[in-house]
Design a protein around this motif. Sequence first.
Motif, PDB file in Angstrom:
ATOM      1  N   PHE A 175      -8.286  -1.058  -3.988  1.00 22.35           N
ATOM      2  CA  PHE A 175      -7.051  -0.520  -3.641  1.00 22.35           C
ATOM      3  C   PHE A 175      -7.015   0.711  -3.226  1.00 22.35           C
ATOM      4  O   PHE A 175      -6.274   1.156  -2.103  1.00 22.35           O
ATOM      5  N   GLU A 176      -8.142   1.597  -3.707  1.00 21.67           N
ATOM      6  CA  GLU A 176      -8.307   2.957  -3.270  1.00 21.67           C
ATOM      7  C   GLU A 176      -8.578   3.096  -2.111  1.00 21.67           C
ATOM      8  O   GLU A 176      -8.155   3.686  -0.794  1.00 21.67           O
TER       9      GLU A 176
ATOM     10  N   LYS B 206      -5.873   2.119   0.736  1.00 25.74           N
ATOM     11  CA  LYS B 206      -4.884   3.212   0.967  1.00 25.74           C
ATOM     12  C   LYS B 206      -5.807   4.246   1.738  1.00 25.74           C
ATOM     13  O   LYS B 206      -4.955   4.715   2.706  1.00 25.74           O
TER      14      LYS B 206
ATOM     15  N   CYS C  42       0.840  -1.274   0.033  1.00 26.37           N
ATOM     16  CA  CYS C  42      -0.034   0.143  -0.040  1.00 26.37           C
ATOM     17  C   CYS C  42       0.905   1.385   0.033  1.00 26.37           C
ATOM     18  O   CYS C  42       0.439   1.993  -0.803  1.00 26.37           O
TER      19      CYS C  42
ATOM     20  N   ASN D 291      -3.138  -6.536  -3.965  1.00 25.52           N
ATOM     21  CA  ASN D 291      -4.116  -7.673  -4.386  1.00 25.52           C
ATOM     22  C   ASN D 291      -3.770  -8.901  -4.142  1.00 25.52           C
ATOM     23  O   ASN D 291      -4.551  -9.655  -3.414  1.00 25.52           O
TER      24      ASN D 291
ATOM     25  N   GLU E 100      -0.288  -1.736  -6.525  1.00 27.52           N
ATOM     26  CA  GLU E 100      -1.635  -2.348  -6.470  1.00 27.52           C
ATOM     27  C   GLU E 100      -1.676  -3.848  -6.664  1.00 27.52           C
ATOM     28  O   GLU E 100      -2.471  -4.352  -5.961  1.00 27.52           O
TER      29      GLU E 100
END
Lengths: 92, 268
Positions: free
Chosen positions: A77-78, A81, A32, A41, A37
């Motif tokens: 992912f967003e 973060k 992160c 994952n 990304e």
Amino acid sequence: MIVRIATEGQYELTESDAEALDELDNHAVGACEHGDEEQFNTTFKELIDFVREHGALVAEDRLEPSDVILPPPDVSFEEAKAEFSGEGLIPG
Amino acid sequence: MPGLSGRMSTVIKAKISKLLDRAEDPAETLEYSYQKQIELLQNVKKGIADVVTSKKRLQLQEQKLRDQVVKLDTQARQALAAGNEDLARTALERKNVAQTELQSLDSQIAQLEQQQEQMTASEQKLRAKIEQFRSRKEVIKAQYSAAEAQVKISEAATGVGEEMADVGLAMQRALDKTENMKARADAVQELEAAGTFEDLTQLGAGEDDIDRQLRQLSSSSEVESELAKMKAELGSGSSPSAGELGAGAPAGEPAQAEQAGPSQGQAP
């Protein structure tokens, strides 16, 4: 140790499993931080699978808080973060 | 444990302690907390009903699209048999778009199905925790002094509070996804409004905006190959006399072709 996978449920893990989980968690956090990304994952999936495989589902009538709460399995992912820094997955 | 997991726990704990701070008297805290749990359970039920409604709507749309695909295919054949290739092409283009939409609807319905199952499981889990909280609440009220009760309440409320936060999160995510699908479904409905052709004679009138958009959307090579296949099936070839017959001959009717062509050796 009780670990919750958000939106899924609570699992009970042994102390040695907890150490392995900590290791995976650190990798996910690192991915992160580096904005990687793909790496995130992969690691996050490993983390979730690890808890599902090694943990025992906590009975529905047990009222216990979790020691650790992991983000939902479908976390983007967003979102990950944002959770790591800033508002978090569950704002306010 | 640092990082990802730590952050989330902190946020949830903060939420729960906010809930507990609302009332001063332990008995009041218990009742207030229980009230909140019941409210959330009602919300979850409403959320599930929303998902079911959206699913039914998509299923209805799916059926309409299926009918449309069949109708457009038939119309393409009729148009081709009548020698109107442009019309057949337009019908096939629309069919192509409808088929693409069908595939996406299928996967959306499957997703909603999965969400419905997850939310139902969450509801059951939350119900079990609330039931547990309810019986513990009575024990705490009856057996403990005010100071002890505070500690016991905090323990019980943290357990059920975490479940509440979690179910709340699951529901929010499910509803967000459903919202996105609704927006998409509305777009599909516009396509449906363009519809099949009510009357074949209408099509001489030149193409409208929708036709042009459809042409851009649909893969023309797919349409062309389907058109070619259809032509072969109809056995119309390029013989001009076939166009004159016009009367919507069913696919693969060799007898008619033989009669039409003046001693033309038709290939099998």
